[in-house]
Each structure stands twice: as C-alpha cells, then as structure tokens.
Design a protein around this motif. Structure first.
Motif, PDB file in Angstrom:
ATOM      1  N   ILE A  80       1.217  -1.234   0.025  1.00 27.77           N
ATOM      2  CA  ILE A  80      -0.078   0.180   0.531  1.00 27.77           C
ATOM      3  C   ILE A  80       1.436   1.649   0.259  1.00 27.77           C
ATOM      4  CG2 ILE A  80      -1.728   1.439   0.862  1.00 27.77           C
ATOM      5  CD1 ILE A  80      -2.795  -1.186   2.306  1.00 27.77           C
ATOM      6  N   GLY A  81       0.833   2.159  -1.174  1.00 33.61           N
ATOM      7  CA  GLY A  81       1.309   3.483  -1.339  1.00 33.61           C
ATOM      8  C   GLY A  81       0.720   4.450  -1.186  1.00 33.61           C
ATOM      9  N   PHE A  82       0.885   5.404  -1.631  1.00 31.69           N
ATOM     10  CA  PHE A  82       0.282   6.816  -1.670  1.00 31.69           C
ATOM     11  C   PHE A  82      -0.158   7.182  -3.664  1.00 31.69           C
ATOM     12  CE2 PHE A  82       1.649   7.709   2.248  1.00 31.69           C
ATOM     13  CZ  PHE A  82      -0.207   8.096   3.035  1.00 31.69           C
ATOM     14  N   LEU A  83      -1.250   7.827  -3.164  1.00 33.69           N
ATOM     15  CA  LEU A  83      -1.266   8.429  -5.115  1.00 33.69           C
ATOM     16  C   LEU A  83      -0.306   9.337  -4.453  1.00 33.69           C
ATOM     17  CD1 LEU A  83      -4.640   7.512  -5.127  1.00 33.69           C
ATOM     18  CD2 LEU A  83      -3.226   6.467  -6.337  1.00 33.69           C
ATOM     19  N   PRO A  84      -0.303   9.815  -6.347  1.00 26.96           N
ATOM     20  CA  PRO A  84       0.424  11.190  -6.534  1.00 26.96           C
ATOM     21  C   PRO A  84      -0.246  12.419  -5.590  1.00 26.96           C
ATOM     22  CG  PRO A  84       0.310   9.924  -8.607  1.00 26.96           C
ATOM     23  CD  PRO A  84      -0.503   9.486  -7.306  1.00 26.96           C
ATOM     24  N   GLY A  85       0.917  12.709  -5.083  1.00 21.17           N
ATOM     25  CA  GLY A  85       0.398  14.162  -4.539  1.00 21.17           C
ATOM     26  C   GLY A  85      -0.070  14.362  -2.989  1.00 21.17           C
ATOM     27  N   VAL A  86      -0.478  12.721  -2.396  1.00 22.01           N
ATOM     28  CA  VAL A  86      -1.070  12.440  -1.299  1.00 22.01           C
ATOM     29  C   VAL A  86      -0.035  12.801  -0.414  1.00 22.01           C
ATOM     30  CG1 VAL A  86      -2.081  11.239   0.188  1.00 22.01           C
ATOM     31  CG2 VAL A  86      -2.981  11.083  -2.436  1.00 22.01           C
ATOM     32  N   THR A  87      -0.018  13.750   1.049  1.00 17.92           N
ATOM     33  CA  THR A  87       0.960  13.527   1.905  1.00 17.92           C
ATOM     34  C   THR A  87       1.185  12.571   1.931  1.00 17.92           C
ATOM     35  OG1 THR A  87       0.117  16.060   2.217  1.00 17.92           O
ATOM     36  CG2 THR A  87       1.473  15.183   3.468  1.00 17.92           C
ATOM     37  N   ASP A  88       2.296  12.602   1.722  1.00 17.77           N
ATOM     38  CA  ASP A  88       3.451  11.332   2.424  1.00 17.77           C
ATOM     39  C   ASP A  88       4.479  11.484   3.586  1.00 17.77           C
ATOM     40  OD1 ASP A  88       4.924   8.789   2.911  1.00 17.77           O
ATOM     41  OD2 ASP A  88       5.294   8.899   0.715  1.00 17.77           O
ATOM     42  N   ASN A  89       3.748  11.395   4.535  1.00 17.06           N
ATOM     43  CA  ASN A  89       5.209  11.758   5.957  1.00 17.06           C
ATOM     44  C   ASN A  89       6.643  11.481   6.059  1.00 17.06           C
ATOM     45  OD1 ASN A  89       3.681  14.444   6.426  1.00 17.06           O
ATOM     46  ND2 ASN A  89       2.486  13.109   8.055  1.00 17.06           N
ATOM     47  N   VAL A  90       6.092   9.981   5.973  1.00 15.37           N
ATOM     48  CA  VAL A  90       7.349   9.188   6.540  1.00 15.37           C
ATOM     49  C   VAL A  90       8.022   9.835   4.823  1.00 15.37           C
ATOM     50  CG1 VAL A  90       8.101   6.552   6.494  1.00 15.37           C
ATOM     51  CG2 VAL A  90       5.560   7.890   7.379  1.00 15.37           C
ATOM     52  N   GLY A  91       7.181   9.747   3.995  1.00 13.09           N
ATOM     53  CA  GLY A  91       8.309   9.733   2.435  1.00 13.09           C
ATOM     54  C   GLY A  91       9.424  11.145   3.132  1.00 13.09           C
ATOM     55  N   HIS A  92       9.104  12.057   3.528  1.00 17.02           N
ATOM     56  CA  HIS A  92       9.389  13.583   3.672  1.00 17.02           C
ATOM     57  C   HIS A  92      10.238  13.573   4.842  1.00 17.02           C
ATOM     58  CE1 HIS A  92       9.151  17.858   4.179  1.00 17.02           C
ATOM     59  NE2 HIS A  92       8.846  17.700   5.180  1.00 17.02           N
ATOM     60  N   THR A  93      10.349  12.702   5.605  1.00 19.27           N
ATOM     61  CA  THR A  93      11.359  12.669   6.921  1.00 19.27           C
ATOM     62  C   THR A  93      12.185  11.484   6.014  1.00 19.27           C
ATOM     63  OG1 THR A  93       9.819  11.789   8.753  1.00 19.27           O
ATOM     64  CG2 THR A  93      11.849  11.782   8.632  1.00 19.27           C
ATOM     65  N   ALA A  94      11.792  10.599   5.077  1.00 18.96           N
ATOM     66  CA  ALA A  94      13.230  10.375   4.492  1.00 18.96           C
ATOM     67  C   ALA A  94      13.958  10.487   3.930  1.00 18.96           C
ATOM     68  CB  ALA A  94      12.777   8.701   3.629  1.00 18.96           C
ATOM     69  N   SER A  95      13.380  11.831   3.046  1.00 14.21           N
ATOM     70  CA  SER A  95      14.552  12.791   2.791  1.00 14.21           C
ATOM     71  C   SER A  95      14.842  13.338   3.181  1.00 14.21           C
ATOM     72  CB  SER A  95      12.914  13.421   1.585  1.00 14.21           C
ATOM     73  OG  SER A  95      12.037  13.829   0.068  1.00 14.21           O
ATOM     74  N   GLU A  96      14.453  13.619   3.640  1.00 13.73           N
ATOM     75  CA  GLU A  96      15.387  14.796   4.523  1.00 13.73           C
ATOM     76  C   GLU A  96      16.280  14.365   5.308  1.00 13.73           C
ATOM     77  OE1 GLU A  96      13.957  17.592   8.516  1.00 13.73           O
ATOM     78  OE2 GLU A  96      12.232  18.158   6.942  1.00 13.73           O
TER      79      GLU A  96
END
Lengths: 972, 273
Positions: A80-96
């Motif tokens: 299960i993953g997000f559709l484009p444009g949906v806020t992805d907080n975990v992905g955001h932390t990974a980016s940081e």
C-alpha cells in the motif's frame, strides 16, 4: 536493495514479532483467518544518492530490522502506497534523512508498506484486507501471490510523482455574457476548461453569479478564472456564513448579529468591569481572561465533508487546522489543549449506500469512519504535543453519510507582548506578505466551496488531504516559543479554507489592499495554474505581515528552525485586491466588492413540532436487565479506547483526565493547569442532544447549552468564569422548515446565554450535512444529519484544589439529588431503546437552574462536595451507575421522592440536575448552603458492598454494570 | 556553582518546557536548546553537566521512533556528545528521548562502547498508542534513581517496547542495567501482561542505563508525575487528605529523579544548607 532503472527501492523487513503485524494477525483471526504477517517498510526515490548504503542503514534499525533481505515463505504480498500528490509524511522524513547525508539533488523519497502474508487466505480475503488498510481516494494497493512475486522479482518500484502540464495561459478569461442557465452551471459545476470539462464547484447561486456579472459589466471586461475562484471562496457559506448573516423572517440583522453576537454584547455590558471577554468573534478564536498575565483562547471547528471521504485525513487535517486557529490568534497563542467530538453511525451496523447510481462507489462503513477519525485526531494531537483530554462520541444512524467531526483547540497567550496587548494585530500598508510553513500543492482545491454543498458523486477527491503535524510543529514552536516575542511581525493568521485567498484577503482588510506576486509562492511540484496556487488549501501554513526591514532576518531565523518562509507580496492601501504572475495582472478587484459585494439573500422560515403522541410503555419486568442494556447503549457506553490512545497528559498540565475514578469512567469534563506556576485551572466540557431535534430543535439546543454549563459547574467552575462556543451543524439549510428549526435553536441559546450570563466567544457553522446517494437497489436517497448544536464550555477555577470528579470518595457519604425530575422522556435514550420518539422532550428552566448553579458554586467554594455528576444521556440511572463504577463503591439509593413510575424516574433526561456526594460532617453546612433551592433531596448514601441498590426497583453488582458499560466499544 | 542542564528541542520534541520546569524546581540551571543551535554551537555541551532529551514525536516517529533524530545527532554532533557522556555528567532520555538515545547507542553501551546500537524500542504489541499511568519497580545504582524503589508515573507512547537479543538482555541483567520494570499495583511483576506492561517490552523493561548508570533511558514520564495534582489518583488523595485534616504533599514520585540530578552535582546540598 532493488534497483530498477533509475529508481531506488529500499525494503526494510521488520522482525516477526512486530506489533503492526501482530495486530493485523489478530484482526484476521477475528474473521476466522489464521495467518502470519511480516511488515516491510518500503522507500523509493529517483535521487541517485538514495543508492548509498548509508541511506538504507539510516532508514532501519539493525536490532529488529533487516535491509534487503526478504523471507521466501509467504503466500501473498500486499503493498500500500500513496497516490501522486498525497501527503507522505514518512517519505518526507526519508527525504530529510537523505539530505542530512549530504544529498543535494532535490528528488524526493516516497514511502509505502508491504505486508507479506502466510496463511489460508484466498485472493478475495486479501482484497478485503487491502480495502480495510487503504482508501482508494488517496492510496494504491497492489496484491501479488508469491509465485507472481517471485517470477516478477518482487513488487514494482513506484514513484508517485505529480506531473502537471499547465500549458494554458496564466489565467483564462471567463465569459459571463451568457444565459442564466449557463451562469447557474458555472456557479454549480465550475468554470469550463478549454477541453469543455468543468473545474469543480464554485458553490455560487445564480443570485450571486448575477451580482458578479453586473460588477464586471460595470468594469467593462470579463473576469479571469482566478477572480471568479476568489469571489467564490470569499463569498462561500464556509467563509461568509451567509445563512447566519442573512435577514431571516423579520430579523433584519440575521441570526448571528441578532442573537448570538447580541447575547455576548448584552452580557458584557451588564458585567461591566467583571467582564471576562477580551476578544470575541473577531479573530481566529475567542479569548477570555485566565489571570493577570494570560488569556485563554478557544475555538471549535468542524471537518465533516472531508472526513466522510477519508476519515483519517479529514480528522487529522481538522485538528492540525484548528491548532493553527490558535497559533493565528492575536500575535500567536500556544496550543495547550485539544478537544474532539464525533457524531457517527453505530460502528456495529453496516448500511449499504452508494455515491453513484451505478452502485460502484460505496460509502465507507461506520466502523471504518470511527476508526479513521479517532486515529486522525490521535496522530494530529499526539504528534503536536498537545494534550487531548476532552471529547465525546455520539451515535445516530443518520450520520451515516455525513459524519460530524468536531475539533477544538484551547490556547494560552500573554496579555502583553512586547509592551502591547497580545490579542491585537494589524497589517500595515507596506508590510510584506510572508507565507511560512508547508509548500503549496493541489491539495484541497475547492475545500471551502465543497464543504458548503451537500456530498454527492461529483465530490472532488482533491478535497481530501492529510495533515503533516511535524511540519506544523516546527513552525508552531518557532513562531510561538521564539519568533513572537522578537516583535518582528505586525500580524499573523492561518491558512485554512480558501488558502492564501482567504488569509491574505482577510488581513488586507486592515491595511486596505494587497498585491500578491503568485510566482513567488513555493510549490510542491511544478505546473500548477495560478488560480490553483491562490486557492489551494495545502496545510501547515501561516501568513504574516512583516515590516520590510524585518523580512530578511525573520526568514533566516525560520530557516534555522527548519521552516521555509517566503515573501509573496505586499499589503497596500490601494483599495484593490491585486494579483500578478511574472508581472502580468491576473486579478484586480475592488476590496469592497470582494468583501461586501455578495448580495443579501433574505430567508423565510416555517416550523412544525415533530414527534408523536406519548407512548404507553409498560414498566420493565426486569429493571436490572433494562439498566444493563441502557449502560451498553453506544451513547452511554465507555469510550475509553479513545482516551488511552490520546496523549492527555503531555505538557504536564492534566489535573482531571478523561477517565475518572479508580473505575475509569469516561467523563464529560476535564481540568487542566496550563501554567505550572499558577494554581488556576481550565475546565472544559460540552453538551449535545441531536435526537431531541426530532421533536423540537429548541429543546435540542437548550439541553446542549444547559449540559455544557452544568458539567462545568459540577466540576467546580463558578458561573461567572464560564464562556461558551457554539457549533451549528445543520442540514438542508435551503429549506424553510430547516431554517425554522434553526431559528428556534438560535433563539433559545440567546435567551439562555443571557440568563446564565455565559457569553459566546466563538462559533462556527456547517449548514449542509446531507448525504445524497443511492440505496442498494439504486433508488435515490437523501439522508440528513439531525440538526445539531454543539455547545462547548470553557471556564477558569481559581484553584485546582476546588476541582471535583464524578467518583464517590468515601463510604458513608450522603448522596443528594439536586434539581427537578419531570416526566420528560421524549427522544431520550430510553425511548429510543424502546422504539419510540414520544413527545415530552426535556425542557430547560434556566431561571430555576441558575439559582441552583449559583448556590452550588458556594458549596464548591467551601469544599462541601466530595463528588458530583451532571446526569445526561440515560438520566439518573446511567449517572448513578457511572458513579458506582467510577468509585468502585456501592450506592444505596431511594428515588421514592420522585413522583414518577420507576423507569421514568430512572431514565427521564430532565435538565438542570446534579447528583453529589457529601461527607456526613458537611451535611448541615451543605443543606444550609442549598437552603434557598427547593429541589434538594438526600436520596441515599455511599455504601459498603459491591452493588448499586435502588430501593424497590433494582439491585445489581457493580461488576456487571462495569462490564455492560465497557464491553460494547472495548474492541475498537 | 549551579550545574547546567541542557534540554533539547526541535523537530517534534515536545516535552521540553515541563522537563525544564522539573530541573529548575530541583534547583538546577536549565536551558532549552534547539538541536540546530546546539549543532552550530556544540561546545556548549562541554560546559554542561546534564543533558536531557525530552519526550515528543521527533520527525513524527517516521522511519521508527527516535530514529531520524538520532541519525541527525549522530551525523552532526557525535564527537561532542561522546565527549559529554565520557565526562562526569548525567544524561536522561525520556520517552522519545529514550528512543533517541537508545538508537544513538548511548545505552546500554556494552563495555563502554557508546554508539553501538544493540537495543530497539519499537511498536507496542497492541500497535496502539497508550497513555496511562503505570507502576514501576526500580532497582538501579544509577545516580538518577538513588533512593527510589517504586515509581507511579505515566507512559504515553506508541513505540515503547524494548527488544534485544537474549545475550544482550542477559548482560543487562548481570550488569544491573535494567533500571525499571513494569509491575502490577500489588507489586508483583507485570509479566508481559497488558495494561500493566503497556508496550509488551521484554522482561517488563521500562528503563535501562549505560554501565555507569549516568545515562538513563526511560520510557515513562517522570516530569508528568512530579506533582501530586498530576496523578491519576489526585482527586481521591485530595479528598482523603482533606478529611484527615492534612495537606497533600506538593510533590510526587517523579520529582525524585530531578532532585537526584541536583544532589549529584551537590546543588540540593547547597540549597538546603
């Protein structure tokens, strides 16, 4: 790590005892399916740096996780993953994390979760599981059996990147020289794009569209799309509250000015120097005096429509959104307490309704909505470090298609900041418009206009968004705990419904105009049209007015706190609302027309009382069984599962929590000590009786207000230190009958607030809580939420020593019933259980009640009361049972002083009553204090033993009551 | 001289103010410091005696609670941090702070090897956040816990479950590094049973230390149990005290840790002298 093309996919396998897998196994077992579940956290990115082994190592925990190692022994893989444009907080932390490791490329990371399942599941079982774990509006779910998984080398590496191609001009001009029917179509379905598709509802009536048409005729030009969208936002019911503002019958000022605001004005005038109000109805929240140094603010919002589509996203966005109302109060208040309230359908039912005629889109089940909204407020509140002690859940099957999700935040702000009143702010001409916090995406486009119309199949999915509490927490801490006291900004407000169009538009009313350079707004992804940027409701943003000499240091300071901020324009005094895009003017409206150009829509009402004849119900043969069934009704039963998931003691300020007594009863009031060095406490409560509207909305609203006041009074608040908030959630507010019901409700809360001298300090309304869809046979249905007023109360006690809980404290204490019990069972829990509505709905005698509450306050002051509860849903029966459960103490009660048959005495929901326990040594003093009040009767005592005994009616073990009360919702 | 306590803040940590309050009440000179400021000005650590990583939701618990914040500290602050714990200082990580310093390998740090990650603090067995009061049995030579045998304080976490290899667990037992364990109200071990052991932690572990005992990682919140009025039984206790004609003591058990920290640096002595 799997590397597919230019995409890096990192898979982190959790140990077999992972709690997330275990709880899923348990849920499957409850459906008779035996399975083992392994959880894999997945990250994907196109960033070349994501290939570094250090990155994979940073994402996992070597003690319990393994990277790049997958078990072979499973039957199904579900990702299960997000559709484009949906806020992805975990992905955001990974980016940081990736940028901490030195990555410079700004390609983001995305997260998904893979479940590897071994067990006797068929494909359909996995599909059902996928449907439970994901929401197709915001998430993708992919299922593979192990054979396919192995053949294809695992799951796909998906990059849910938004790609927009905005090839058109910066703004389209919209021809309003069209027929009335086309004008109406633009208002209802939206502006037509070049390809002929409508862009989504403006939510403007023909009446409004004609006013816009006339304005631009006079200007001698056609409007641009961005101008129309801005007018739609600004004039929306959501922002303008047109129904409360419009003349109604012979009330020229409308319901808001004519009743609600007037109540507060009259009370303040009467109180004079004892007025507790400081800022009411003019800011993002209302504020009253806490002590010499601080004000407390309160605001309650609703987030109903989004929560019907994505309960988690709707609720988390709601709670972090109302947190911003607090941060955006005055020069910025610190969020200190959250409130919540959910009106939902019974989660144990599974009604079948669809959004579309083809029966392809089914509404979410009541259980899914309950779990989602509970979790949404949990994630938002807990991550933000704001205690959430106070709330309620109310069930009625008519909330099935449109649940009500109430969220509130209490704030604390110094009365003086940098030598000026903390609640005053003003944007000056020349101040720069600074946007701080999250970036702008397509999230929530048309949220404000969408929540002003009923939900149907055309409801846009872009209205759904997910809050990002950590981005907001960084911003909130930076502003409230540091920046505010530097004095670098002159005004602040939040970006909520309508986004920049609302926040800038509102602040510019003070300066007299604005100029926004839209190309300066930082975006989540390229390609957005200017009108989208302007009205986007992307979360976690504040707008500040900053004198030009301070902008550079302010932006630099926020950057040090991990918060992005940008200058996006200037406040002016030109009287114009001006927007440019790389120098080209896209909007140039007069501020007057923008804010006051919406034409009045006079409303007319009618009213007919509902209900039926009083039913002739025989006394129950078994009173014990009846009480146990009453305690198990979902509106009475414990909601402890919510309280334990909500951090209610962060900030170290909780005095009286949501679960009271050794028996942990889910209580109606909470007490907080927001300033650790002051002994003062903040008491919160609320009242709400939607079902009473089936007979009379006047009774519904009156009971809610009385309950909100009485709960707080029972917990120890003095009437003179109490304020109220009103939240109207109505339905079909374009029908005279519904408006008639509305008028009656507003009239009575005006009368009662003035009588009690409890001012309204803030309020909000949501007027179209109707679901329009189709039943299982494809027949159109409309389900309207019962007209509902939530009254929330907030009060200050001088010393938390005076706080009172509902649990009895000592055997031998006397039990008193204060207040009058009448034959009032219309629309009560008891009648509902017996299948009736009836007619004798509880009425409120505010004159009588005020006398009791005032005397009671004296007894509190003198420490005469050991415990107290204000009976509510389920009457004396439920209240006495809750006392016994909470205290784990027996009660010997005699209700023969009530001149009613036993079931009526037990379950009448008459307002104005408090049950108290009093230590024998205080008996005389207590009775003397209450002497002026005629409805005081000693009805028994706290007893040794483990039973609730009600003389000549029933005798039941507390253990049984406890189980009946706690079992129904325990499993959620 | 008054010992200096640094309390970290930023990126979703959220208990820094009440933690500061507890240290100040104990007579210490406390200061809240944003992690970015500390990174820019790391020598501040060389002047401090106490480091507290408070509770919160750093980075939203994304990628595992305390993981991302620990990564940030490791990358940007490791050497000064290592110097700090190797001096005669005290370090406490509470809740999210416990998760952070465990991920950093400041505990249990076998054989003094700070930086080695051998214990995980992960998802509760219920997979649910739990906010509730718990009872702890304390058996530790840590200066933080001097004279403390039981604690009644709250937990509030979604990921509080201590997990580790059997061998690591054995060595923690042997070295007395299991500082606190969940018990039932009657004093018997929780034995993994919910809600007494709210997370499902191995061996009912609620707190561990490094070998010196000067670094304490504790999941429950002592700063939310520093006053009597914060307790879940406050209403009952207040009523009882009133009936018996006595005053309820102002402080509750959680405050002991902060007094101990002050005493360790002889601040308490100076105050009471």
């Amino acid at each position: 790590m799997l590397k597919k093309g230019m995409i890096h996919r990192i898979e982190i396998l959790s140990h077999s005892e992972d709690g997330r897998g275990k709880s899923l196994e348990k849920a499957l077992a409850a459906r008779g399916l035996s399975a083992k579940v392994r959880v894999v956290d997945v990250f994907t990115s196109e960033n070349p740096a994501a290939g570094m082994p250090e990155f994979a190592a940073a994402l996992g925990n070597p003690v319990i996780q393994k990277t790049g190692e997958m078990p072979q022994d499973f039957d199904w893989a579900l990702e299960i993953g997000f559709l484009p444009g949906v806020t992805d907080n975990v992905g955001h932390t990974a980016s940081e994390l990736l940028s901490l490791l030195g990555a410079t490329n700004d390609n983001q990371c995305y997260s998904s979760r893979l479940y590897l399942i071994k067990g006797d599941l068929k494909q359909d079982d996995v599909r059902v599981l996928a449907a439970e774990l994901s929401n197709p509006l915001i998430q993708r779910a992919l299922i593979k059996n192990s054979r396919t998984f192995k053949k294809e080398g695992g799951m796909e590496a998906v990059i849910p990147k938004v790609t927009l191609s905005n090839q058109g001009s910066a703004a389209d001009s919209v021809d309003l020289n069209v027929s009335d029917s086309e004008l109406e179509a633009i208002g209802q379905a939206g502006i037509k794009s070049a390809d002929g598709a409508r862009r989504g509802p403006l939510g403007m009536s023909l009446h409004y569209m004609k006013a816009v048409q006339a304005y631009f005729k006079n200007e001698g030009r056609a409007p641009t799309d961005i101008e129309l969208e801005t007018l739609a936002q600004t004039w929306s019911e959501h922002c303008k509250h047109t129904i409360f503002a419009s003349p109604i019958d012979d009330i020229k000022d409308g319901l808001y000015k004519g009743y609600i605001k007037r109540a507060t004005q009259e009370i303040r005038a009467k109180r004079g120097k004892d007025d507790i109000c400081v800022s009411v109805f003019s800011d993002n929240a209302g504020a009253i005096i806490f002590d010499e140094d601080y004000l407390i603010t309160d605001k309650v919002e609703t987030h109903n429509s989004p929560s019907a589509l994505d309960p988690f996203g709707g609720a988390i966005t709601g709670i972090v959104g109302v947190n911003r109302d607090c941060i955006g109060f005055g020069m910025g208040a610190k969020p200190i307490i959250n409130r919540y309230g959910f009106c939902l359908a019974d989660p144990r039912t599974a009604p079948e309704y669809y959004r579309d005629k083809n029966l392809s889109v089914q509404i979410l089940s009541p259980e899914t909505i309950l779990k989602g909204v509970v979790q949404g407020v949990e994630a938002g509140g807990n991550c933000s470090g704001i205690p959430t002690p106070q709330g309620f859940v109310y069930f009625d099957d008519r909330f099935v298609g449109k649940p009500l999700v109430f969220v509130g935040t209490i704030g604390l702000i110094p009365r003086e900041i940098n030598g000026k009143p903390g609640h005053i702010k003003k944007a000056h001409p020349g101040d720069k418009i600074v946007m701080a916090g999250g970036r702008v995406g397509r999230d929530g486009i048309h949220g404000a206009t969408f929540s002003s119309v009923a939900l149907d199949e055309g409801s846009p999915a872009t209205a759904v968004q997910i809050g990002d509490p950590i981005t907001q927490k960084k911003m909130s801490d930076a502003i409230i705990k540091e920046l505010r006291d530097k004095g670098w900004y002159s005004a602040i407000t939040d970006n909520g419904a309508g986004g920049l169009s609302s926040s800038v538009g509102e602040m510019a009313e003070q300066s007299g105009g604005f100029h926004v350079e839209l190309e300066k707004v930082p975006l989540k992804y390229p390609g957005m049209a200017p009108w989208e940027i302007w009205i986007s409701e992307s979360q976690e943003r504040m707008t500040l007015a900053v004198p030009p000499e301070n902008t550079e240091k302010l932006i630099a300071f926020l950057a040090r706190r991990g918060v992005e901020a940008s200058v996006v324009g200037t406040y002016t005094d030109t009287g114009r609302a001006h927007i440019t895009w790389h120098g080209e003017t896209l909007m140039d409206l007069s501020m007057d027309f923008l804010h006051d150009g919406n034409p009045e829509t006079p409303l007319v009402t009618s009213f007919a009382r509902g209900g039926e004849a009083e039913p002739d119900i025989a006394e129950p043969a078994d009173h014990v069984d009846t009480l146990l069934r009453m305690m198990g009704r979902v509106n009475i039963a414990s909601k402890e599962f919510i309280s334990t998931q909500y951090d209610h003691n962060v900030q170290g300020t909780a005095v009286l929590g949501p679960l009271q007594g050794p028996g942990r009863v889910y209580a109606d009031a909470s007490i907080t000590r927001p300033v650790l060095t002051s002994s003062k406490g903040v008491v919160l409560s609320q009242g709400l009786f939607p079902r009473y509207s089936d007979i009379d909305t006047r009774a519904m609203a009156a009971a809610g207000l009385d309950q909100a006041v009485r709960n707080a009074v029972a917990a120890g608040v003095d009437m003179k230190q109490l304020a109220l908030l009103d939240n109207f959630c109505w339905c079909s507010s374009d029908e005279p009958e519904r408006l008639g019901q509305l008028k009656r409700a507003v009239e009575v809360i005006y009368e009662m607030a003035v009588k009690y001298e409890t001012p309204f300090i803030s309020g909000k309304d949501s007027m179209f809580n109707d679901f329009k869809g189709f039943d299982a046979k494809g027949q159109p249905v409309k389900i309207s939420a019962p007209p509902t007023v939530l009254i929330s109360s907030i009060g200050v006690i001088p010393d938390i020593e005076h706080s009172i809980s509902l649990a009895p404290k000592a055997v031998g204490d006397l039990v008193y019933l204060l207040g009058r019990t009448a034959d009032e069972l219309g629309a009560t829990e008891y009648y509902d259980m017996m299948g009736h509505t009836g007619n004798n709905v509880p009425e409120v005698d505010s004159h009588l009640n005020l006398r009791l509450y005032t005397l009671y306050g004296r007894a509190v002051r003198d420490h005469l009361i050991a415990s107290a509860v204000a009976p509510s849903h389920g009457g004396l029966g439920a209240a006495l049972a809750k006392m016994a459960i909470a205290g784990k103490m027996g009660l010997d009660i005699d209700l023969s002083s009530i001149d009613l048959p036993p079931a009526r005495a037990l379950y009448a929901e008459s307002a104005g009553r408090i049950i108290v326990t009093v230590a024998p040594k205080n008996k005389e003093k207590f009775e003397k204090t209450l002497k002026g009040f005629e409805y005081v009767s000693c009805v028994g005592h706290v007893a040794y033993g483990d039973k609730l005994n009600i003389k000549n009616i029933l005798s039941v073990e507390i253990e049984k009551l406890d189980e009946a009360y706690k079992a129904p919702l325990r499993g959620y | 001289m008054t010992a200096k306590a640094l309390i970290l803040a930023g990126y979703g940590l959220n208990c820094e103010e009440e933690t500061l309050h507890a240290f100040e009440r104990a007579g210490l000179n406390g200061k809240i410091m944003h992690i970015n400021d500390l990174i820019d000005d790391a020598h501040v650590l060389d002047d401090a005696q106490i480091l507290a990583v408070p509770g919160g939701f750093s980075y939203g618990d994304d990628t595992g609670s305390g993981n991302a914040f620990a990564q940030k500290m490791k990358l940007a602050l490791w050497e000064p941090l290592k110097r700090f714990v190797e001096r005669d200082t005290l370090t406490i990580g509470i809740c999210n702070g416990c998760q952070i310093i465990t991920n950093l390998g400041l505990v249990p740090a076998p054989e003094g090897q700070y930086g080695k990650r051998v214990v995980a603090v992960t998802h509760n067995l219920t997979a649910r956040y739990q906010c509730r009061w718990v009872d702890l049995k304390v058996n530790s030579a840590s200066p933080w816990l001097a004279g403390v045998s039981t604690l009644h304080i709250p937990v509030a976490h979604g990921e509080g479950r201590f997990m580790m290899d059997r061998a690591v667990l054995e060595s923690l037992r042997e070295n007395g590094q299991i500082a606190a364990q969940f018990i039932r109200p009657d004093g018997t071990p929780a034995a993994g049973l919910f809600p007494y052991n709210p997370s499902g932690a191995m061996d009912d572990i609620a707190a561990i230390t490094d070998e010196s005992g000067k670094v304490l990682a504790i999941m429950p919140h002592p700063e939310r149990g520093m006053y009597s009025w914060q307790r879940d039984d406050y209403m009952e206790a207040k009523d009882k005290a009133r009936r018996e004609g006595r005053r309820l003591p102002e402080e509750s058990e959680g405050m002991a840790l902060f007094h101990n920290a002050a005493r360790y640096f002889e601040v308490g002595k100076r105050k009471s002298a």
